[in-house]
Design a protein around this motif. Structure first.
Motif, PDB file in Angstrom:
ATOM      1  N   LYS A  34      45.051  42.817  37.431  1.00 30.77           N
ATOM      2  CA  LYS A  34      44.887  44.230  37.135  1.00 30.77           C
ATOM      3  C   LYS A  34      43.622  44.815  38.026  1.00 30.77           C
ATOM      4  O   LYS A  34      42.480  44.389  37.887  1.00 30.77           O
ATOM      5  CB  LYS A  34      44.478  44.710  35.531  1.00 30.77           C
ATOM      6  N   PRO A  35      44.084  45.771  39.166  1.00 25.07           N
ATOM      7  CA  PRO A  35      42.688  45.822  39.943  1.00 25.07           C
ATOM      8  C   PRO A  35      41.497  46.598  39.254  1.00 25.07           C
ATOM      9  O   PRO A  35      41.946  47.393  38.186  1.00 25.07           O
ATOM     10  CB  PRO A  35      43.427  46.788  41.028  1.00 25.07           C
ATOM     11  N   ALA A  36      40.472  46.415  39.325  1.00 22.92           N
ATOM     12  CA  ALA A  36      39.166  47.165  38.591  1.00 22.92           C
ATOM     13  C   ALA A  36      39.214  48.424  39.265  1.00 22.92           C
ATOM     14  O   ALA A  36      38.580  49.255  38.649  1.00 22.92           O
ATOM     15  CB  ALA A  36      38.166  46.418  38.935  1.00 22.92           C
ATOM     16  N   ALA A  37      39.407  48.773  40.296  1.00 22.64           N
ATOM     17  CA  ALA A  37      39.035  50.128  41.311  1.00 22.64           C
ATOM     18  C   ALA A  37      40.112  50.370  42.198  1.00 22.64           C
ATOM     19  O   ALA A  37      41.148  49.695  42.697  1.00 22.64           O
ATOM     20  CB  ALA A  37      37.818  50.023  41.810  1.00 22.64           C
ATOM     21  N   ALA A  38      40.106  51.718  42.680  1.00 21.80           N
ATOM     22  CA  ALA A  38      41.451  51.950  43.615  1.00 21.80           C
ATOM     23  C   ALA A  38      40.855  51.271  45.013  1.00 21.80           C
ATOM     24  O   ALA A  38      39.879  51.442  45.473  1.00 21.80           O
ATOM     25  CB  ALA A  38      41.294  53.553  43.887  1.00 21.80           C
ATOM     26  N   LEU A  39      41.844  50.574  45.344  1.00 20.54           N
ATOM     27  CA  LEU A  39      41.507  49.803  46.690  1.00 20.54           C
ATOM     28  C   LEU A  39      41.223  50.470  47.878  1.00 20.54           C
ATOM     29  O   LEU A  39      40.452  50.208  48.759  1.00 20.54           O
ATOM     30  CB  LEU A  39      42.756  48.768  46.895  1.00 20.54           C
ATOM     31  N   PRO A  40      42.109  51.677  48.082  1.00 19.37           N
ATOM     32  CA  PRO A  40      41.836  52.347  49.570  1.00 19.37           C
ATOM     33  C   PRO A  40      40.356  52.898  49.703  1.00 19.37           C
ATOM     34  O   PRO A  40      39.928  53.011  50.717  1.00 19.37           O
ATOM     35  CB  PRO A  40      42.834  53.574  49.589  1.00 19.37           C
ATOM     36  N   THR A  41      39.889  53.277  48.662  1.00 20.28           N
ATOM     37  CA  THR A  41      38.161  53.656  48.564  1.00 20.28           C
ATOM     38  C   THR A  41      37.358  52.781  48.812  1.00 20.28           C
ATOM     39  O   THR A  41      36.577  52.939  49.420  1.00 20.28           O
ATOM     40  CB  THR A  41      38.104  54.282  46.984  1.00 20.28           C
ATOM     41  N   GLN A  72      39.487  41.500  45.000  1.00 17.75           N
ATOM     42  CA  GLN A  72      39.306  42.613  43.951  1.00 17.75           C
ATOM     43  C   GLN A  72      39.075  41.541  42.628  1.00 17.75           C
ATOM     44  O   GLN A  72      39.474  40.631  42.739  1.00 17.75           O
ATOM     45  CB  GLN A  72      40.435  43.373  43.659  1.00 17.75           C
ATOM     46  N   GLN A  73      38.425  42.389  41.711  1.00 16.37           N
ATOM     47  CA  GLN A  73      38.211  41.842  40.555  1.00 16.37           C
ATOM     48  C   GLN A  73      39.331  42.158  39.821  1.00 16.37           C
ATOM     49  O   GLN A  73      40.021  43.366  39.728  1.00 16.37           O
ATOM     50  CB  GLN A  73      37.043  42.506  39.775  1.00 16.37           C
ATOM     51  N   LEU A  94      42.792  33.001  45.844  1.00 11.10           N
ATOM     52  CA  LEU A  94      41.536  31.976  45.497  1.00 11.10           C
ATOM     53  C   LEU A  94      41.006  32.870  44.505  1.00 11.10           C
ATOM     54  O   LEU A  94      40.826  34.223  44.716  1.00 11.10           O
ATOM     55  CB  LEU A  94      40.736  31.832  46.681  1.00 11.10           C
ATOM     56  N   TYR A  95      40.715  32.277  43.156  1.00 10.54           N
ATOM     57  CA  TYR A  95      40.082  32.940  42.087  1.00 10.54           C
ATOM     58  C   TYR A  95      38.771  32.418  41.898  1.00 10.54           C
ATOM     59  O   TYR A  95      38.513  31.265  41.711  1.00 10.54           O
ATOM     60  CB  TYR A  95      40.837  32.901  40.983  1.00 10.54           C
ATOM     61  N   LEU A  96      37.558  32.824  41.588  1.00  7.71           N
ATOM     62  CA  LEU A  96      36.271  32.691  41.337  1.00  7.71           C
ATOM     63  C   LEU A  96      36.163  33.286  39.788  1.00  7.71           C
ATOM     64  O   LEU A  96      36.007  34.446  39.761  1.00  7.71           O
ATOM     65  CB  LEU A  96      35.163  33.304  42.258  1.00  7.71           C
ATOM     66  N   VAL A  97      36.441  32.149  39.071  1.00 10.05           N
ATOM     67  CA  VAL A  97      36.233  32.638  37.440  1.00 10.05           C
ATOM     68  C   VAL A  97      35.083  33.203  37.108  1.00 10.05           C
ATOM     69  O   VAL A  97      33.910  32.689  37.378  1.00 10.05           O
ATOM     70  CB  VAL A  97      36.531  31.110  36.790  1.00 10.05           C
ATOM     71  N   GLU A  98      35.022  34.349  36.546  1.00 11.08           N
ATOM     72  CA  GLU A  98      33.786  34.977  35.987  1.00 11.08           C
ATOM     73  C   GLU A  98      33.841  34.872  34.478  1.00 11.08           C
ATOM     74  O   GLU A  98      34.760  34.832  33.758  1.00 11.08           O
ATOM     75  CB  GLU A  98      33.985  36.428  36.299  1.00 11.08           C
ATOM     76  N   GLU A  99      32.831  35.559  33.789  1.00  9.56           N
ATOM     77  CA  GLU A  99      32.643  35.436  32.241  1.00  9.56           C
ATOM     78  C   GLU A  99      33.726  36.625  31.893  1.00  9.56           C
ATOM     79  O   GLU A  99      34.169  37.609  32.653  1.00  9.56           O
ATOM     80  CB  GLU A  99      31.079  36.045  32.019  1.00  9.56           C
ATOM     81  N   ALA A 103      38.092  37.511  36.925  1.00 10.64           N
ATOM     82  CA  ALA A 103      37.939  36.662  38.148  1.00 10.64           C
ATOM     83  C   ALA A 103      37.956  37.595  39.534  1.00 10.64           C
ATOM     84  O   ALA A 103      38.371  38.649  39.417  1.00 10.64           O
ATOM     85  CB  ALA A 103      39.072  35.509  38.264  1.00 10.64           C
ATOM     86  N   MET A 104      37.144  36.907  40.520  1.00 13.73           N
ATOM     87  CA  MET A 104      37.022  37.622  41.728  1.00 13.73           C
ATOM     88  C   MET A 104      38.247  36.945  42.558  1.00 13.73           C
ATOM     89  O   MET A 104      38.039  35.784  42.514  1.00 13.73           O
ATOM     90  CB  MET A 104      35.749  37.556  42.521  1.00 13.73           C
ATOM     91  N   ARG A 105      39.282  37.722  42.872  1.00 16.11           N
ATOM     92  CA  ARG A 105      40.535  37.207  43.490  1.00 16.11           C
ATOM     93  C   ARG A 105      40.281  37.378  45.093  1.00 16.11           C
ATOM     94  O   ARG A 105      39.949  38.830  45.479  1.00 16.11           O
ATOM     95  CB  ARG A 105      41.703  37.771  43.006  1.00 16.11           C
ATOM     96  N   TYR A 106      40.671  36.578  46.114  1.00 16.97           N
ATOM     97  CA  TYR A 106      40.624  36.699  47.277  1.00 16.97           C
ATOM     98  C   TYR A 106      41.998  36.173  47.825  1.00 16.97           C
ATOM     99  O   TYR A 106      42.735  35.510  47.489  1.00 16.97           O
ATOM    100  CB  TYR A 106      39.743  35.805  47.939  1.00 16.97           C
ATOM    101  N   GLY A 107      42.741  37.020  48.791  1.00 14.40           N
ATOM    102  CA  GLY A 107      43.731  36.571  49.332  1.00 14.40           C
ATOM    103  C   GLY A 107      43.433  35.325  50.452  1.00 14.40           C
ATOM    104  O   GLY A 107      42.375  35.245  51.043  1.00 14.40           O
ATOM    105  N   VAL A 108      44.342  34.408  50.462  1.00 17.40           N
ATOM    106  CA  VAL A 108      44.055  33.321  51.613  1.00 17.40           C
ATOM    107  C   VAL A 108      45.308  33.013  52.078  1.00 17.40           C
ATOM    108  O   VAL A 108      46.507  33.240  51.836  1.00 17.40           O
ATOM    109  CB  VAL A 108      43.826  32.046  50.751  1.00 17.40           C
TER     110      VAL A 108
END
Length: 227
Positions: A34-41, A72-73, A94-99, A103-108
């Motif tokens: 679930k994106p945390a914010a609108a990506l285009p912005t 995106q988170q 790729l996910y960097l797990v957060e509290e 998670a912060m998610r990156y495309g790879v």
């Protein structure tokens, strides 16, 4: 190096793919994203030029990355503790797990068929603008890479990009890396020789967030890591 040799090198590296991969292990379960914010912005800020790098990094064109692979988170359920990196090669994330279940998610971009690997490892070393040396087995497959058997200095043409995170198991180098790329259109594809590649702007962001010793878990194609 002349401009002609630069073009030859670029072609060679495109054909050769990247030298490295990840590692990881233990079962992990992911929820929907679930994106945390609108990506285009946010896109322009995330992927703008980085002129202050040792080798200035150009911005990423807006149409070069599919929206699904923009950093995106997201919500993410896992038994792994915060700070763990989880790579899902099947989903190309790729996910960097957060509290707090995020998670912060990156495309790879991940390994081509036959070059995949999964399991667990730790980041034992980090490098900015790393030197790249093709493994002996890669040179056997593609003899033209013998030109770089003693290594290639960091640059925008270097296959490891702006940063590299080196994965070790039991104190031994796995030869797999998390690293940058200047080919943003390759994100979301099976393109490398086993490495996990991220857009240069994304690997720089991940590099800043992950200390030496970070646990890395690479899932299998079924979404589960082997022991």
């Amino acid at each position: 190096m002349t401009s002609t040799s630069g073009r030859v090198l670029t072609r060679r590296l495109f054909l050769a793919g990247m030298a490295g991969t990840l590692a990881a292990c233990q079962q992990t379960t992911a929820s929907g994203s679930k994106p945390a914010a609108a990506l285009p912005t946010k896109y322009a800020a995330l992927y703008s030029p980085l002129p202050n790098e040792r080798f200035p990094i150009p911005g990423v064109p807006a149409n070069a990355i599919k929206p699904a692979f923009v950093r995106q988170q997201v919500t993410y359920a896992t038994a792994e503790p915060p700070g763990t990196i989880i790579v899902d090669p099947g989903a190309k994330y790729l996910y960097l797990v957060e509290e707090g279940g995020t998670a912060m998610r990156y495309g790879v971009g991940v390994g081509r068929e036959g070059f995949g690997w999964n399991g667990s490892a730790n980041i034992a070393r980090k490098a900015e603008w790393p030197r790249w040396t093709p493994p002996a087995e890669m040179i056997v497959r593609q003899p033209e890479l013998a030109e770089w058997k003693n290594g290639m200095d960091g640059s925008l043409s270097n296959p490891l990009g702006a940063r590299a995170l080196y994965l070790y198991q039991g104190g031994r180098d796995t030869l797999y890396r998390l690293h940058g790329t200047n080919e943003p259109r390759s994100i979301g594809s099976n393109v490398s020789s086993g490495c996990v590649r991220l857009i240069n702007q994304d690997i720089i962001d991940l590099y800043q967030r992950t200390p030496v010793g970070t646990r890395v878990v690479v899932l299998g194609t079924a979404g589960v890591a082997s022991a």
